[in-house]
Design an enzyme around this catalytic site. Sequence first.
Site, mmCIF file in Angstrom:
data_model
loop_
_atom_site.group_PDB
_atom_site.id
_atom_site.type_symbol
_atom_site.label_atom_id
_atom_site.label_comp_id
_atom_site.label_asym_id
_atom_site.label_seq_id
_atom_site.Cartn_x
_atom_site.Cartn_y
_atom_site.Cartn_z
ATOM 1 N NE ARG D 239 10.803 -31.911 6.912
ATOM 2 C CZ ARG D 239 10.480 -32.916 6.093
ATOM 3 N NH1 ARG D 239 11.037 -33.018 4.903
ATOM 4 N NH2 ARG D 239 9.597 -33.825 6.467
ATOM 5 C CG HIS D 243 8.757 -30.566 1.989
ATOM 6 N ND1 HIS D 243 10.094 -30.281 1.900
ATOM 7 C CD2 HIS D 243 8.185 -30.106 0.849
ATOM 8 C CE1 HIS D 243 10.328 -29.675 0.734
ATOM 9 N NE2 HIS D 243 9.190 -29.564 0.091
ATOM 10 C CE1 TYR D 251 8.852 -37.176 5.756
ATOM 11 C CE2 TYR D 251 6.623 -37.067 4.860
ATOM 12 C CZ TYR D 251 7.824 -36.456 5.169
ATOM 13 O OH TYR D 251 8.001 -35.133 4.910
#
Lengths: 325, 325, 320, 320
Positions: D239, D243, D251
């Site tokens: 990814r 998100h 992170y």
Amino acid sequence: MRHLTYYQAVREALWQALEADPRVFLLGEDIATYGGVYKVTEGLLERFGPDRVIDTPISENAIIGAATGAAIAGMRPIAEIQFADFIASGFDPLVNMTSTIHYRWGQPVPMVLRAPAGATWASAGPFHSQSMEAWFAQIPGLKVVMPATPADAKGLLTAAIRDPNPVIVLEQKYLYRRMTGPVPEGEHVVPIGEAQVAREGRDATIVAWGTMAFKSLQAAEILAAEGIDVEVVDLRSIVPWDRETVLASVAKTGRVAVVYEAHRTAGFGAEVAATIAEEAFQALDAPILRLAGLDTPIPAHPVLEAEYLPDEHKVVEAVRGLVGF
Amino acid sequence: MRHLTYYQAVREALWQALEADPRVFLLGEDIATYGGVYKVTEGLLERFGPDRVIDTPISENAIIGAATGAAIAGMRPIAEIQFADFIASGFDPLVNMTSTIHYRWGQPVPMVLRAPAGATWASAGPFHSQSMEAWFAQIPGLKVVMPATPADAKGLLTAAIRDPNPVIVLEQKYLYRRMTGPVPEGEHVVPIGEAQVAREGRDATIVAWGTMAFKSLQAAEILAAEGIDVEVVDLRSIVPWDRETVLASVAKTGRVAVVYEAHRTAGFGAEVAATIAEEAFQALDAPILRLAGLDTPIPAHPVLEAEYLPDEHKVVEAVRGLVGF
Amino acid sequence: MSLTDEHRRQLYYYMRLSRAVEDAAWALNNQGRMVGRLYTGHGQEAIPVGAAYALEPEDVIAPMYRDMGAHLVRGVDPVEVFAQFMGKRDSSNMGKDSGLHIGDMSRGIVGMISVLPDSLPVALGVALAFKIRKEPRVALTTFGDGSTSTGAFHEAVNMAAVLQVPLVLVCENNGWALSTPNAREYAAANLVDKAVGYGIPGRHVDGNDVEAVHAAVSEAAALARAGGGPTLIECRTMRMRGHSNIDPADYVPPEMLAEWAERDPIHRYRARIEAAGLWDAEREAGLEAELQERIDQAIHQAEAMPEPEPEDVHVGVFAE
Amino acid sequence: MSLTDEHRRQLYYYMRLSRAVEDAAWALNNQGRMVGRLYTGHGQEAIPVGAAYALEPEDVIAPMYRDMGAHLVRGVDPVEVFAQFMGKRDSSNMGKDSGLHIGDMSRGIVGMISVLPDSLPVALGVALAFKIRKEPRVALTTFGDGSTSTGAFHEAVNMAAVLQVPLVLVCENNGWALSTPNAREYAAANLVDKAVGYGIPGRHVDGNDVEAVHAAVSEAAALARAGGGPTLIECRTMRMRGHSNIDPADYVPPEMLAEWAERDPIHRYRARIEAAGLWDAEREAGLEAELQERIDQAIHQAEAMPEPEPEDVHVGVFAE
Ligand SMILES: Cc1ncc(C[n+]2csc(CCOP(=O)(O)OP(=O)(O)O)c2C)c(N)n1
Ligand SMILES: Cc1ncc(C[n+]2csc(CCOP(=O)(O)OP(=O)(O)O)c2C)c(N)n1
Ligand SMILES: [Mg+2]
Ligand SMILES: [Mg+2]
């Protein structure tokens, strides 16, 4: 008194409970490293470590089941479900296992299930906006609270953590960053099951909870300017709920509107209305009015969402009708 | 007319639908070889073969999800959940996916979810006795029916199978082998959403559904012997429900008892009572009475179960009080 | 733990006691003297007995409905069992629930519910508590083959593996989930193959060999206690009676039953301990008499206990 | 199906179009011109494009929220995408839902919901319908690594395996489930190891190689079409953004992003088709211009479409 935002008040309750009681720990998705999708648990991992602030896989069933198991093994788990809508994915353990353990074999289950619930007025859509307190109210053995102020967010969560029963805390995500208010710094416990007369008035009673209590207070201000003096009862706890305070208010005003955000049909407001119809029949000067979310999924587009949701203006209009009855 | 037992009427509806429509198929646990735990589906495997009567693993979530998928792919699936209590294990797909598809993208979901529901008066205990119509009534997009007679068991199931929407049929396991009645042999459709005035009367209205309609009719006989003439409205459908018939009856009698088997708090009877309180306020001569299951899990021991459950004697007593108000 | 002679006699004893209690309950149930149905572990006794016997007293077990033997090993008296089965007021469930849903954390027993396999995530939570408190304790849970098809199984096992909690997962694969045979429950060659996907050790054990079960569970418990996380143990056995006492189970091929009857765990174990010189006809006769008496007395005692009162229904929804 | 030159250029085209649409949406979202958040498949385009391209028109796909490319391959026009993202009245969701939850069975697209991975059991049901009707069609569904921790995943995959329905299971393993890395989602060495427990074939594929994805899906689809049941394909990818568009994703270790940036599926594929003589700078410039224009026009068109009216909220809860 010092002011906190709603989400800060939640975090403070968690922080203080983790400090005070070694049995308390948190588990949930993205609550540790990430600090939660609403950053409510931010900083807790750093302070309390990975044994007490635990990131889990995407497993709502196991989160709820594990919290239940840890509770009966002597811990005081606080599980987070990332959005209350996803409790549906862990519905079975909650309604069949967790809720019945004490009744069936006398074992207390001191756990808390926290979840951000309700609409955002910001297009969160059908799966991030639901209010499902009525489901849980149908299940004996689960307590349910829905704080509408920062002080109650801290006080009810603290009470929930100390309660020997499973308590569901439906935090109001609309209020997380929108509402600031005085919150006691030290220990602060709001007893589960006690409503709050958030505003006194003579002409009519509004019974509401969560975000709708907030909106109803706004409506009361508008109505006051028109000379209509409404009493607002913030239920705060759904199970058990404070019938006495509600019935006393209805006895005083003779008119009542029940305002809730969930779908109208079979929402918890139906229980409140039915109880009033049963217990305060002779005190009523007008039909009991319900103002609620529509019987549709909660739509995403702001135009549709606004139509779905009760708000201060709809409350004002409804109460005008009620008082004019 | 020829008489059938309730479970035979269900089977006949399934049989005729499988005969009539190649899109119809059944899936569920132990429904094929075993014929279902209540033998409702017995003989269907032999007649229609394993492609149309499908045994599945113990996977309530996947059963409901798969029925949904087959429905949108042009089939007319009829899923069985072995006991309605276990719908909780497949709650999420039902309330979030299945129920919202048509609203969100216009795709009909013509599926049926059948499940034996309710208590047995035979110690089935907390996990084989529940009535959870209120959960589903809170979810827009699901129709819910609860037949109280063999004829309705056939007619409502047939209507459910033909409906372009997901329909939950909460079959009353108490009645499966206890109730026999006339059932039309050929096509028989009872429209979803129409209540039945199961008995006419002047003095009071009982609104009930499922097994409680059956018990209320028994109570009405006892009351008739005392000179109390009650009208019994069998709701039959929970979503949508027939407000008109209920309100008309209340307008006529001025007194109403709502009788339901589910837990009292936030049960569907609260919705019925609240609606009456809202719509028929001026017609009422007495407070709306609710008689329901207790707010406890449904206990196994006969002494406790009898205390939990409303029955004809409790209905009689309640109606006496109502009429004497 | 390696088994002494006395241990081995005890394993035999518990299997015999389990079967005796269940046989008596079968008769009681048919006579209408029980509340609810009966689900027995007839033919599977080696699993709950062997598994429970491998645990320490401070460990916790979350057993399934066929695990009479596990309860007995944990110290539940037959009187308690019959009182529970009769729904007596002073039984574990006080008449509120029925069947072998006995719960008592003071003896480390998690009470199950009917929904399958809901004790599994609960056992995960118990194990998590042990891990957080750094206690050298394990949780063990048993479940049927059919239960492994559920989402609850998957989520709990996966989370247990990720969190490396001290959990022992014992599957009692008795070939059937009600009327559904293994072949319609899962497509893998062996149920224990699931362990691979969870990244945990998997063991395949003869579930009709009490010592094999005991050894596998002892090893898994030791691993868990040492911080090695969960193990999945598939115990292969056969359900020798119907699903419940009202199920004639005519869907089960008679050859299958005949084949497994040969491997009855009690008969086999008796032969084994006799061969080892630990058991003989005399001891057997003594045991027979003892069991008979114990069971008779237990039923008597249980039957004399009070029934629940109607008001009891209201008590205990919430803890105070 | 083996790929012709034209096919290969199309694969490239769809990946480019997907990224262009998502990049434009990113800007729109940041300008507040969209309803709801944006979740992109930036860096994962090879998976939805390669997978969807391997299907026949009569097959059905149940895609996830990062699968812009799958929609485009199935014939969804960028105008429709932007209209959907803006919640327009005449968009797929009519403003009632948001994000890439486009559903249209006439084009074989199952509309997803937010709850993960609820399209999976639905896709199982679609495949079951095909099997019952004996149609040579397959269903394909995509889902993230994080979604494999759910009970819904397990029940659906297991049932698909037992019923041997024509279903292709494509896991887009992008290393993360929101902030949770693979190591805290599952304990197995590889996610595809789960296939063993389900008794179905498992394939591990470079998810940044569109032809590898295409080949694996083609093979799995052929197997399914021939009655061979489901296959689990793990496509390893990364990814490359947060998100959603509001997640800074701090992170994620920067090295990890840097390493994967090297393997960008679009850049890699361009190099490959250039090396094969199928593509050059001129074609690229032409494509660039074409995409730019197509996107601009699509946004324009979408923006001109009417918003929902308040009354629309009441419409469509039930089908007539
Ligand atoms: C979630 C759920 N679905 C269905 C049932 C009904 N049911 C009770 S036991 C059983 C079979 C269980 O099979 P298995 O797990 O193999 O255990 P066994 O009875 O063979 O020991 C079923 C389907 C249930 N209790 N829970
Ligand atoms: C049942 C459920 N729980 C939690 C969420 C919240 N959520 C949305 S996306 C996401 C991460 C998904 O990770 P993955 O499946 O790997 O897909 P990715 O986003 O990485 O593509 C989470 C936890 C959800 N949508 N559904
Ligand atoms: Mg089994
Ligand atoms: Mg991922």
